[in-house]
Design a protein around this motif. Structure first.
Motif, PDB file in Angstrom:
ATOM      1  N   SER A  44      18.638  68.358  46.493  1.00  0.00           N
ATOM      2  CA  SER A  44      17.943  67.457  47.345  1.00  0.00           C
ATOM      3  C   SER A  44      16.332  67.698  47.262  1.00  0.00           C
ATOM      4  O   SER A  44      15.886  66.638  47.529  1.00  0.00           O
ATOM      5  N   LYS A  45      16.018  68.672  47.271  1.00  0.00           N
ATOM      6  CA  LYS A  45      14.436  68.883  47.094  1.00  0.00           C
ATOM      7  C   LYS A  45      13.985  68.406  46.024  1.00  0.00           C
ATOM      8  O   LYS A  45      12.945  67.566  45.676  1.00  0.00           O
ATOM      9  N   LYS A  46      14.776  68.313  44.830  1.00  0.00           N
ATOM     10  CA  LYS A  46      14.204  67.737  43.645  1.00  0.00           C
ATOM     11  C   LYS A  46      14.208  66.359  43.850  1.00  0.00           C
ATOM     12  O   LYS A  46      13.085  65.531  43.268  1.00  0.00           O
ATOM     13  N   ASN A  47      15.034  65.536  44.587  1.00  0.00           N
ATOM     14  CA  ASN A  47      15.054  64.085  44.814  1.00  0.00           C
ATOM     15  C   ASN A  47      13.830  63.841  45.636  1.00  0.00           C
ATOM     16  O   ASN A  47      13.080  62.778  45.390  1.00  0.00           O
ATOM     17  N   ILE A  48      13.421  64.852  46.553  1.00  0.00           N
ATOM     18  CA  ILE A  48      12.373  64.440  47.485  1.00  0.00           C
ATOM     19  C   ILE A  48      11.151  64.554  46.476  1.00  0.00           C
ATOM     20  O   ILE A  48      10.090  63.581  46.753  1.00  0.00           O
ATOM     21  N   PHE A  49      11.130  65.403  45.754  1.00  0.00           N
ATOM     22  CA  PHE A  49       9.645  65.310  44.661  1.00  0.00           C
ATOM     23  C   PHE A  49       9.606  64.238  43.950  1.00  0.00           C
ATOM     24  O   PHE A  49       8.609  63.659  43.575  1.00  0.00           O
ATOM     25  N   SER A  50      10.737  63.559  43.378  1.00  0.00           N
ATOM     26  CA  SER A  50      10.830  62.384  42.828  1.00  0.00           C
ATOM     27  C   SER A  50      10.304  61.220  43.584  1.00  0.00           C
ATOM     28  O   SER A  50       9.498  60.367  43.310  1.00  0.00           O
ATOM     29  N   LEU A  51      10.900  61.187  45.058  1.00  0.00           N
ATOM     30  CA  LEU A  51      10.544  60.044  45.896  1.00  0.00           C
ATOM     31  C   LEU A  51       9.064  59.955  46.235  1.00  0.00           C
ATOM     32  O   LEU A  51       8.307  59.180  46.447  1.00  0.00           O
ATOM     33  N   GLN A  52       8.371  61.275  46.136  1.00  0.00           N
ATOM     34  CA  GLN A  52       6.831  61.360  46.547  1.00  0.00           C
ATOM     35  C   GLN A  52       6.183  60.444  45.450  1.00  0.00           C
ATOM     36  O   GLN A  52       4.938  60.470  45.621  1.00  0.00           O
ATOM     37  N   ARG A  53       6.551  60.152  44.310  1.00  0.00           N
ATOM     38  CA  ARG A  53       5.997  59.516  43.302  1.00  0.00           C
ATOM     39  C   ARG A  53       5.919  57.966  43.871  1.00  0.00           C
ATOM     40  O   ARG A  53       5.100  57.024  42.957  1.00  0.00           O
ATOM     41  N   VAL A  54       6.575  57.599  44.745  1.00  0.00           N
ATOM     42  CA  VAL A  54       6.609  56.071  45.117  1.00  0.00           C
ATOM     43  C   VAL A  54       5.314  55.769  45.965  1.00  0.00           C
ATOM     44  O   VAL A  54       5.113  56.876  46.723  1.00  0.00           O
ATOM     45  N   ARG A  55       5.018  54.755  45.746  1.00  0.00           N
ATOM     46  CA  ARG A  55       3.468  54.387  46.412  1.00  0.00           C
ATOM     47  C   ARG A  55       3.620  53.239  47.290  1.00  0.00           C
ATOM     48  O   ARG A  55       2.358  52.795  47.845  1.00  0.00           O
ATOM     49  N   GLN A  56       4.862  52.563  47.339  1.00  0.00           N
ATOM     50  CA  GLN A  56       4.696  51.540  48.548  1.00  0.00           C
ATOM     51  C   GLN A  56       5.896  51.415  49.429  1.00  0.00           C
ATOM     52  O   GLN A  56       7.148  51.836  49.071  1.00  0.00           O
ATOM     53  N   LEU A  57       5.738  50.883  50.560  1.00  0.00           N
ATOM     54  CA  LEU A  57       7.005  50.907  51.396  1.00  0.00           C
ATOM     55  C   LEU A  57       7.702  49.569  51.186  1.00  0.00           C
ATOM     56  O   LEU A  57       7.008  48.555  50.987  1.00  0.00           O
ATOM     57  N   GLN A  58       8.863  49.552  51.775  1.00  0.00           N
ATOM     58  CA  GLN A  58       9.724  48.506  51.684  1.00  0.00           C
ATOM     59  C   GLN A  58       9.901  47.728  50.391  1.00  0.00           C
ATOM     60  O   GLN A  58       9.742  46.612  50.151  1.00  0.00           O
ATOM     61  N   SER A  59       9.683  48.395  49.396  1.00  0.00           N
ATOM     62  CA  SER A  59       9.772  47.887  47.855  1.00  0.00           C
ATOM     63  C   SER A  59      11.030  48.743  47.269  1.00  0.00           C
ATOM     64  O   SER A  59      11.351  49.978  47.531  1.00  0.00           O
ATOM     65  N   PRO A  60      11.702  48.139  46.322  1.00  0.00           N
ATOM     66  CA  PRO A  60      12.686  48.984  45.510  1.00  0.00           C
ATOM     67  C   PRO A  60      12.040  50.047  44.872  1.00  0.00           C
ATOM     68  O   PRO A  60      10.909  50.102  44.362  1.00  0.00           O
ATOM     69  N   ILE A  61      12.769  51.162  44.844  1.00  0.00           N
ATOM     70  CA  ILE A  61      12.481  52.186  43.887  1.00  0.00           C
ATOM     71  C   ILE A  61      12.446  52.093  42.653  1.00  0.00           C
ATOM     72  O   ILE A  61      13.282  51.520  41.912  1.00  0.00           O
ATOM     73  N   PRO A  62      11.181  52.505  41.851  1.00  0.00           N
ATOM     74  CA  PRO A  62      11.366  52.131  40.325  1.00  0.00           C
ATOM     75  C   PRO A  62      12.524  52.670  39.674  1.00  0.00           C
ATOM     76  O   PRO A  62      12.918  53.933  40.108  1.00  0.00           O
ATOM     77  N   SER A  63      12.824  52.127  38.730  1.00  0.00           N
ATOM     78  CA  SER A  63      14.116  52.444  37.940  1.00  0.00           C
ATOM     79  C   SER A  63      14.151  53.719  37.323  1.00  0.00           C
ATOM     80  O   SER A  63      15.121  54.602  37.331  1.00  0.00           O
ATOM     81  N   SER A  64      12.758  54.150  36.765  1.00  0.00           N
ATOM     82  CA  SER A  64      12.858  55.601  36.207  1.00  0.00           C
ATOM     83  C   SER A  64      13.282  56.576  37.428  1.00  0.00           C
ATOM     84  O   SER A  64      14.153  57.548  37.195  1.00  0.00           O
ATOM     85  N   ILE A  65      12.581  56.459  38.506  1.00  0.00           N
ATOM     86  CA  ILE A  65      12.728  57.372  39.689  1.00  0.00           C
ATOM     87  C   ILE A  65      14.164  57.265  40.079  1.00  0.00           C
ATOM     88  O   ILE A  65      14.775  58.352  40.423  1.00  0.00           O
ATOM     89  N   ARG A  66      14.822  55.828  40.307  1.00  0.00           N
ATOM     90  CA  ARG A  66      15.872  55.710  40.880  1.00  0.00           C
ATOM     91  C   ARG A  66      17.281  56.569  40.105  1.00  0.00           C
ATOM     92  O   ARG A  66      18.052  57.157  40.508  1.00  0.00           O
TER      93      ARG A  66
END
Length: 268
Positions: free
Chosen positions: A51-73
């Protein structure tokens, strides 16, 4: 029923005491308890780490209310599948009374999992995930207690603080969602302040036991949550004030700095 025991010299001695089979049953029960406890603790540690690793990946997102980039997803989905397998593997050990007997062992994993999925849910929708939605994401019949759900949301404020400050440092503006008409919606600081008001008015009387995680950790969690909100507030104040003080097109003078013009300090 006859039983056997060993004296100090290792010789077998036969006894007809009825207590022997009774204590053998106790031994088997304790062995089963410790094995079950270790399985749950190991699964909880693995769930926490993933779960911590998922959080680290999500911290690379830069926009709200937008689809998660495919590589991060893809990274998140792979880890989420493993997390579901871990929950399913300990599901049989957490049924009936055992759900409460071993709740302290699975609690940390559940809290970290709630923090991760609530962070992803917020980035995608700018809304808070409900307890029912979070429970539906945990397979194997593992129960998500109200305490673990709320404590996971407390930790969410820390991730929102990091997300907000990182976005301001990279883009120069506070993360903001979209309104119903496509215009700018509320920013992340508005949501953090709303969380603070809700958490500070939280009624913990539903936690009937003094050893409940929420009652035990509430004071510390509220203090950390307030610090997270204040960090974003201070960052916004600094961005606004410094932005007004600097003329348009201003760039820092690399030849000037705090060390320029200072006398060298003699070391001891």
């Amino acid at each position: 029923m006859a039983g056997k025991k060993h004296d100090v010299e290792g010789m077998e001695i036969t006894t007809s005491s009825p207590l022997i089979p009774m204590f053998e049953a106790f031994r088997d029960e304790l062995d089963e308890h410790h094995d079950r406890r270790e399985r749950i603790m190991k699964a909880s540690r693995d769930i926490t780490a993933l779960s911590k690793k998922n959080i680290f990946s999500l911290q690379r997102v830069r926009q709200l209310q937008s689809p998660i980039p495919s590589s991060i997803r893809k990274e998140i989905n792979d880890r989420s599948d493993t997390i579901k397998e871990l929950f399913t593997s300990v599901g049989p050990d957490l049924q009936g009374l055992n759900a409460w007997r071993y709740q302290p062992q699975i609690s940390s994993g559940c809290q970290e999992f709630v923090e991760a999925i609530s962070f992803q849910h917020y980035l995608e929708t700018q809304n808070l995930i409900t307890h029912h939605e979070a429970q539906d994401m945990i397979p194997g019949g593992v129960e998500l207690t109200a305490d673990d759900y709320v404590l996971g949301l407390f930790d969410l404020t820390g991730e929102l603080m990091r997300f907000g400050i990182t976005s301001m440092a990279t883009s120069g503006r506070l993360p903001r969602g979209l309104g119903n008409d496509g215009s700018d919606g509320r920013d992340i600081l508005v949501d953090l302040r709303s969380f603070r008001i809700s958490f500070e008015s939280l009624d913990t009387s539903f936690s009937l036991t003094d050893w409940s995680p929420l009652k035990r950790d509430l004071v510390k969690k509220i203090d950390v949550m307030r610090q997270s909100v204040e960090k974003v507030e201070n960052a916004v104040y600094g961005m606004i004030i410094r932005g007004r003080e600097r003329p348009k097109g201003w760039v820092p003078d690399l030849n000037e700095g705090p060390e320029r013009g200072r006398e060298p300090v003699e070391s001891y």
